[in-house]
Design a protein around this motif. Structure first.
Motif, PDB file in Angstrom:
ATOM      1  N   ASP A   1       6.125   3.534 -13.221  1.00  0.00           N
ATOM      2  CA  ASP A   1       6.064   4.978 -13.010  1.00  0.00           C
ATOM      3  C   ASP A   1       5.854   5.618 -14.373  1.00  0.00           C
ATOM      4  O   ASP A   1       6.673   5.446 -15.280  1.00  0.00           O
ATOM      5  CB  ASP A   1       7.359   5.485 -12.366  1.00  0.00           C
ATOM      6  N   TRP A   2       4.746   6.333 -14.517  1.00  0.00           N
ATOM      7  CA  TRP A   2       4.424   6.929 -15.808  1.00  0.00           C
ATOM      8  C   TRP A   2       5.196   8.231 -16.003  1.00  0.00           C
ATOM      9  O   TRP A   2       5.922   8.688 -15.113  1.00  0.00           O
ATOM     10  CB  TRP A   2       2.915   7.139 -15.938  1.00  0.00           C
ATOM     11  N   CYS A   3       5.036   8.840 -17.154  1.00  0.00           N
ATOM     12  CA  CYS A   3       5.899   9.947 -17.559  1.00  0.00           C
ATOM     13  C   CYS A   3       5.636  11.237 -16.785  1.00  0.00           C
ATOM     14  O   CYS A   3       6.536  12.057 -16.616  1.00  0.00           O
ATOM     15  CB  CYS A   3       5.724  10.194 -19.062  1.00  0.00           C
TER      16      CYS A   3
ATOM     17  N   SER B   1       0.782  18.307  -6.173  1.00  0.00           N
ATOM     18  CA  SER B   1       0.268  18.016  -4.831  1.00  0.00           C
ATOM     19  C   SER B   1       1.234  17.084  -4.118  1.00  0.00           C
ATOM     20  O   SER B   1       1.748  16.135  -4.729  1.00  0.00           O
ATOM     21  CB  SER B   1      -1.120  17.373  -4.913  1.00  0.00           C
ATOM     22  N   GLU B   2       1.452  17.329  -2.841  1.00  0.00           N
ATOM     23  CA  GLU B   2       2.342  16.459  -2.070  1.00  0.00           C
ATOM     24  C   GLU B   2       1.666  15.149  -1.676  1.00  0.00           C
ATOM     25  O   GLU B   2       2.321  14.221  -1.209  1.00  0.00           O
ATOM     26  CB  GLU B   2       2.825  17.179  -0.811  1.00  0.00           C
ATOM     27  N   ASN B   3       0.345  15.054  -1.897  1.00  0.00           N
ATOM     28  CA  ASN B   3      -0.402  13.840  -1.571  1.00  0.00           C
ATOM     29  C   ASN B   3      -0.793  13.024  -2.785  1.00  0.00           C
ATOM     30  O   ASN B   3      -1.315  11.912  -2.646  1.00  0.00           O
ATOM     31  CB  ASN B   3      -1.675  14.204  -0.786  1.00  0.00           C
ATOM     32  N   VAL B   4      -0.587  13.577  -3.975  1.00  0.00           N
ATOM     33  CA  VAL B   4      -0.947  12.897  -5.216  1.00  0.00           C
ATOM     34  C   VAL B   4       0.306  12.768  -6.070  1.00  0.00           C
ATOM     35  O   VAL B   4       0.904  13.776  -6.463  1.00  0.00           O
ATOM     36  CB  VAL B   4      -2.035  13.667  -5.993  1.00  0.00           C
ATOM     37  N   VAL B   5       0.699  11.529  -6.376  1.00  0.00           N
ATOM     38  CA  VAL B   5       1.937  11.317  -7.126  1.00  0.00           C
ATOM     39  C   VAL B   5       1.797  11.855  -8.548  1.00  0.00           C
ATOM     40  O   VAL B   5       2.606  12.665  -9.006  1.00  0.00           O
ATOM     41  CB  VAL B   5       2.316   9.827  -7.145  1.00  0.00           C
ATOM     42  N   GLU B   6       0.778  11.403  -9.271  1.00  0.00           N
ATOM     43  CA  GLU B   6       0.560  11.846 -10.654  1.00  0.00           C
ATOM     44  C   GLU B   6      -0.786  12.550 -10.728  1.00  0.00           C
ATOM     45  O   GLU B   6      -1.831  11.894 -10.848  1.00  0.00           O
ATOM     46  CB  GLU B   6       0.618  10.646 -11.614  1.00  0.00           C
ATOM     47  N   TYR B   7      -0.757  13.842 -10.694  1.00  0.00           N
ATOM     48  CA  TYR B   7      -1.988  14.631 -10.521  1.00  0.00           C
ATOM     49  C   TYR B   7      -2.933  14.481 -11.713  1.00  0.00           C
ATOM     50  O   TYR B   7      -4.104  14.122 -11.543  1.00  0.00           O
ATOM     51  CB  TYR B   7      -1.619  16.096 -10.313  1.00  0.00           C
TER      52      TYR B   7
ATOM     53  N   PHE C   1     -10.179   2.539  -9.188  1.00  0.00           N
ATOM     54  CA  PHE C   1      -8.895   1.901  -8.891  1.00  0.00           C
ATOM     55  C   PHE C   1      -7.751   2.562  -9.666  1.00  0.00           C
ATOM     56  O   PHE C   1      -6.623   2.654  -9.159  1.00  0.00           O
ATOM     57  CB  PHE C   1      -8.960   0.411  -9.214  1.00  0.00           C
ATOM     58  N   SER C   2      -8.037   3.013 -10.891  1.00  0.00           N
ATOM     59  CA  SER C   2      -7.013   3.719 -11.660  1.00  0.00           C
ATOM     60  C   SER C   2      -6.627   5.032 -10.979  1.00  0.00           C
ATOM     61  O   SER C   2      -5.442   5.387 -10.906  1.00  0.00           O
ATOM     62  CB  SER C   2      -7.515   3.988 -13.081  1.00  0.00           C
ATOM     63  N   ALA C   3      -7.631   5.743 -10.478  1.00  0.00           N
ATOM     64  CA  ALA C   3      -7.350   6.991  -9.765  1.00  0.00           C
ATOM     65  C   ALA C   3      -6.500   6.719  -8.519  1.00  0.00           C
ATOM     66  O   ALA C   3      -5.536   7.453  -8.231  1.00  0.00           O
ATOM     67  CB  ALA C   3      -8.662   7.681  -9.376  1.00  0.00           C
ATOM     68  N   TYR C   4      -6.844   5.655  -7.789  1.00  0.00           N
ATOM     69  CA  TYR C   4      -6.078   5.297  -6.593  1.00  0.00           C
ATOM     70  C   TYR C   4      -4.641   4.930  -6.958  1.00  0.00           C
ATOM     71  O   TYR C   4      -3.679   5.329  -6.274  1.00  0.00           O
ATOM     72  CB  TYR C   4      -6.752   4.137  -5.866  1.00  0.00           C
ATOM     73  N   PHE C   5      -4.474   4.170  -8.044  1.00  0.00           N
ATOM     74  CA  PHE C   5      -3.134   3.771  -8.476  1.00  0.00           C
ATOM     75  C   PHE C   5      -2.273   4.985  -8.811  1.00  0.00           C
ATOM     76  O   PHE C   5      -1.142   5.117  -8.335  1.00  0.00           O
ATOM     77  CB  PHE C   5      -3.236   2.831  -9.675  1.00  0.00           C
ATOM     78  N   HIS C   6      -2.809   5.887  -9.627  1.00  0.00           N
ATOM     79  CA  HIS C   6      -2.001   7.037 -10.042  1.00  0.00           C
ATOM     80  C   HIS C   6      -1.801   8.037  -8.895  1.00  0.00           C
ATOM     81  O   HIS C   6      -0.816   8.779  -8.889  1.00  0.00           O
ATOM     82  CB  HIS C   6      -2.637   7.711 -11.255  1.00  0.00           C
ATOM     83  N   MET C   7      -2.708   8.044  -7.948  1.00  0.00           N
ATOM     84  CA  MET C   7      -2.530   8.912  -6.789  1.00  0.00           C
ATOM     85  C   MET C   7      -1.392   8.426  -5.908  1.00  0.00           C
ATOM     86  O   MET C   7      -0.663   9.227  -5.314  1.00  0.00           O
ATOM     87  CB  MET C   7      -3.825   8.969  -5.973  1.00  0.00           C
TER      88      MET C   7
ATOM     89  N   PHE D   1       0.812  -1.213   0.000  1.00  0.00           N
ATOM     90  CA  PHE D   1       0.000   0.000   0.000  1.00  0.00           C
ATOM     91  C   PHE D   1       0.851   1.271   0.000  1.00  0.00           C
ATOM     92  O   PHE D   1       0.317   2.361  -0.153  1.00  0.00           O
ATOM     93  CB  PHE D   1      -0.928   0.013   1.227  1.00  0.00           C
ATOM     94  N   ALA D   2       2.149   1.120   0.187  1.00  0.00           N
ATOM     95  CA  ALA D   2       3.026   2.285   0.303  1.00  0.00           C
ATOM     96  C   ALA D   2       3.101   3.055  -1.009  1.00  0.00           C
ATOM     97  O   ALA D   2       3.056   2.468  -2.098  1.00  0.00           O
ATOM     98  CB  ALA D   2       4.422   1.847   0.726  1.00  0.00           C
ATOM     99  N   TYR D   3       3.204   4.363  -0.908  1.00  0.00           N
ATOM    100  CA  TYR D   3       3.382   5.201  -2.087  1.00  0.00           C
ATOM    101  C   TYR D   3       4.627   4.748  -2.861  1.00  0.00           C
ATOM    102  O   TYR D   3       5.672   4.465  -2.273  1.00  0.00           O
ATOM    103  CB  TYR D   3       3.531   6.661  -1.677  1.00  0.00           C
ATOM    104  N   GLU D   4       4.473   4.664  -4.198  1.00  0.00           N
ATOM    105  CA  GLU D   4       5.559   4.323  -5.125  1.00  0.00           C
ATOM    106  C   GLU D   4       6.141   2.931  -4.869  1.00  0.00           C
ATOM    107  O   GLU D   4       7.295   2.675  -5.192  1.00  0.00           O
ATOM    108  CB  GLU D   4       6.663   5.379  -5.088  1.00  0.00           C
TER     109      GLU D   4
END
Length: 266
Positions: free
Chosen positions: A13-15, A22-28, A72-78, A5-8
């Motif tokens: 990792d997409w482009c 956002s510091e809480n969203v990896v890929e906005y 689930f896609s939103a959760y993954f990219h977040m 469940f950890a970030y990254e």
């Protein structure tokens, strides 16, 4: 399992630049572009309901599951978490499986299968095996899913060979064009990232989300039309576009002129 469940924690990792907006969203933008699933899915559930009511209400399962694909896609990219990746990819796998089970033409069943129930059971077994196998080498899952999608498009292309209806053929061409543009965006984001970063345009994967949900809307309408033509021919299936058919563009859907009189106005 907590590490999953950890970030990254995903190997993918997409482009798009991470944490740029956002510091809480990896890929906005890859995250928020999934709103297209939450817009198109309810519309398709509404537009397909007359057909599903006549044919089989289980057909609604496809677009209900598409809502979860978007979630689930939103959760993954977040998060770019391993769990997010698996939820995203497996939800797509099960949408494809549901589509095969309900819509795959009987005429194209393997010779040893005589009815849809047996075919659906076979699809279920293959899907369960694929689900378990997806944990072996997760980085290849997306490529396998795109191959499944390509096979469905191939089946549709084969079905179109004997079609003479220009409106149906136009829908098939739009479906193919949308899928082609979507897959070009997906591949370009994966293999051409350095170029897109050099021109500060790293949003091809978010564009993929929008294009693929539109492609699926066109594909499911086309599949539903063919299914109605073969399985409930008395319904006299036709095609229209929402919100106004006169425009010739919009969200395509099937209408059953043989069972209900539908007059849509702009």
């Amino acid at each position: 399992m907590g590490g999953g469940f950890a970030y990254e924690s995903s190997e993918i990792d997409w482009c798009e630049d991470n944490y740029r907006h956002s510091e809480n969203v990896v890929e906005y933008f890859n995250t928020i572009s999934n709103i297209s699933f939450f817009i198109i899915s309810p519309i398709m559930l509404y537009l397909l309901h007359p057909y599903a009511k006549e044919r089989n209400l289980a057909i609604h399962l496809v677009w209900t599951m598409m809502i979860f694909v978007g979630l689930f896609s939103a959760y993954f990219h977040m998060t770019l978490s391993f769990v997010g990746q698996m939820l995203d990819e497996l939800s797509i796998l099960w949408v494809i499986a549901a589509s095969y089970s309900m819509w795959f033409p009987r005429s194209r069943f393997p010779s040893f299968i005589k009815d849809r129930s047996t075919f659906s059971n076979l699809v279920l077994v293959i899907t369960v095996i694929s689900t378990l196998s997806s944990f072996v080498k997760p980085t290849v899952n997306a490529y396998v899913l795109n191959c499944f999608g390509l096979h469905l498009l191939f089946i549709l292309a084969m079905e179109m060979k004997s079609c003479k209806d220009q409106k149906v053929l136009r829908l098939a061409k739009l479906c193919g064009a949308l899928w082609l543009m979507a897959i070009v965006c997906w591949i370009s984001d994966r293999v051409g990232c350095s170029f897109w970063q050099s021109i500060n345009f790293c949003y091809l994967h978010s564009i993929w989300h929008i294009l693929i949900v539109l492609a699926v809307a066109h594909a499911t309408t086309l599949i539903a039309y063919l299914d109605a033509h073969y399985e409930i021919p008395y319904s006299l299936p036709g095609l229209q576009y929402w919100p106004c058919d006169r425009w010739g563009y919009g969200i395509p859907h099937i209408v059953l002129t043989g069972t209900t009189k539908t007059h849509k106005r702009c």
